[in-house]
Design an enzyme around this catalytic site. Sequence first.
Site, PDB file in Angstrom:
ATOM      1  N   GLY A   1       0.821  -1.219   0.000  1.00 64.81           N
ATOM      2  CA  GLY A   1       0.000   0.000   0.000  1.00 64.81           C
ATOM      3  C   GLY A   1       0.845   1.254   0.000  1.00 64.81           C
TER       4      GLY A   1
ATOM      5  N   HIS B   1       4.295   1.520  -8.133  1.00 61.55           N
ATOM      6  CA  HIS B   1       3.374   0.387  -7.960  1.00 61.55           C
ATOM      7  C   HIS B   1       2.448   0.251  -9.170  1.00 61.55           C
ATOM      8  CE1 HIS B   1       4.061   1.407  -3.541  1.00 61.55           C
ATOM      9  NE2 HIS B   1       4.378   0.119  -3.572  1.00 61.55           N
TER      10      HIS B   1
ATOM     11  N   SER C   1       9.226   5.606  -3.732  1.00 62.34           N
ATOM     12  CA  SER C   1       9.106   4.694  -2.598  1.00 62.34           C
ATOM     13  C   SER C   1       8.077   5.252  -1.633  1.00 62.34           C
ATOM     14  CB  SER C   1      10.462   4.585  -1.882  1.00 62.34           C
ATOM     15  OG  SER C   1      10.293   4.021  -0.589  1.00 62.34           O
TER      16      SER C   1
END
Length: 299
Positions: free
Chosen positions: A37, A43, A194
Amino acid sequence: MSSAPTPTIARSRDALRQMRDQWRAKRAVIALVPTMGALHDGHLSLVDVARAKIGADGKVLASIFVNPAQFGPDEDFDAYPRDEARDLEMLAARGVDAVYMPPVDEIYSAGFATRIIVDELTGCLCGAARPGHFDGVATVVAKLFNQTRPDYAVFGEKDYQQLLVIRRMSRDLDLDVGILSAPILREQDGLAMSSRNAYLDAGQREIAGRLNTVLKETATRLASGDTVGAALGDAHARLREAGVTRVDYLDVRHARTLAPVNLRVPEDGTARLFAAIFIGKTRLIDNVPVETADNRPDA
Ligand code: AMP
């Protein structure tokens, strides 16, 4: 606002199983994108890799689980950023079909007593710096694979050692999941995206941007034949000058085996440069290929 259909959300193994059975009945190919998450574009690029592999008829399943077993006792498990609503919005806009968000007890039931240890690849870099970290990663990924039964799973090169460990585990345990990799997505100054970048204040964020510059320039020196000792020695000094609090490791390794490269990188272009640094209390990692004449993309 996106017009993408709302993904199905599964919070339990039962809900997940039902959804998977429906998909399987339609013979859909399934690709899993495991995350913790606090999502960012890095992502989401994994979602794109999954979709490109399995096509519009396939099912892309993202998982969000902050895995306690991969955090050390003094690490940031409690502080790790969590924003479920924003994550779901981002995944919906990127066109995932479903999101698996299990609570901790769907993964680790009472009395849980099994651990997967990958003996090779884990003795160096983050494996040495974070004892037990890859046992926690391998165990949770094996569980996520068993619970979701994907055909493919996507992992980022940002966590390059993790990618190799998962590949090895999948092969060694016949997990029968195709492991796909995705290149590192970066901010404009080269900082690898990140979730932990959110911890940085403005001054720290500027220092963080130096890491990738130093790594790239060090990789160029290594590729042109400088010794590992000289190139890494200078890189250490430059990172300290830039304001990095502590260099956790700075290491050049064989890109597939992670065997150490002692004097000079081999000409065959199989070396990779890895770093973990602390800026204040925030730990950041990055890695770059060492592109010798034989393996530059334009060679
Ligand atoms: P995490 O949520 O940090 O566990 O990351 C989930 C997955 O996203 C892992 O496979 C990571 O390697 C990948 N990932 C994280 N950051 C990036 C990035 N900047 N570029 C590409 N992949 C990433």
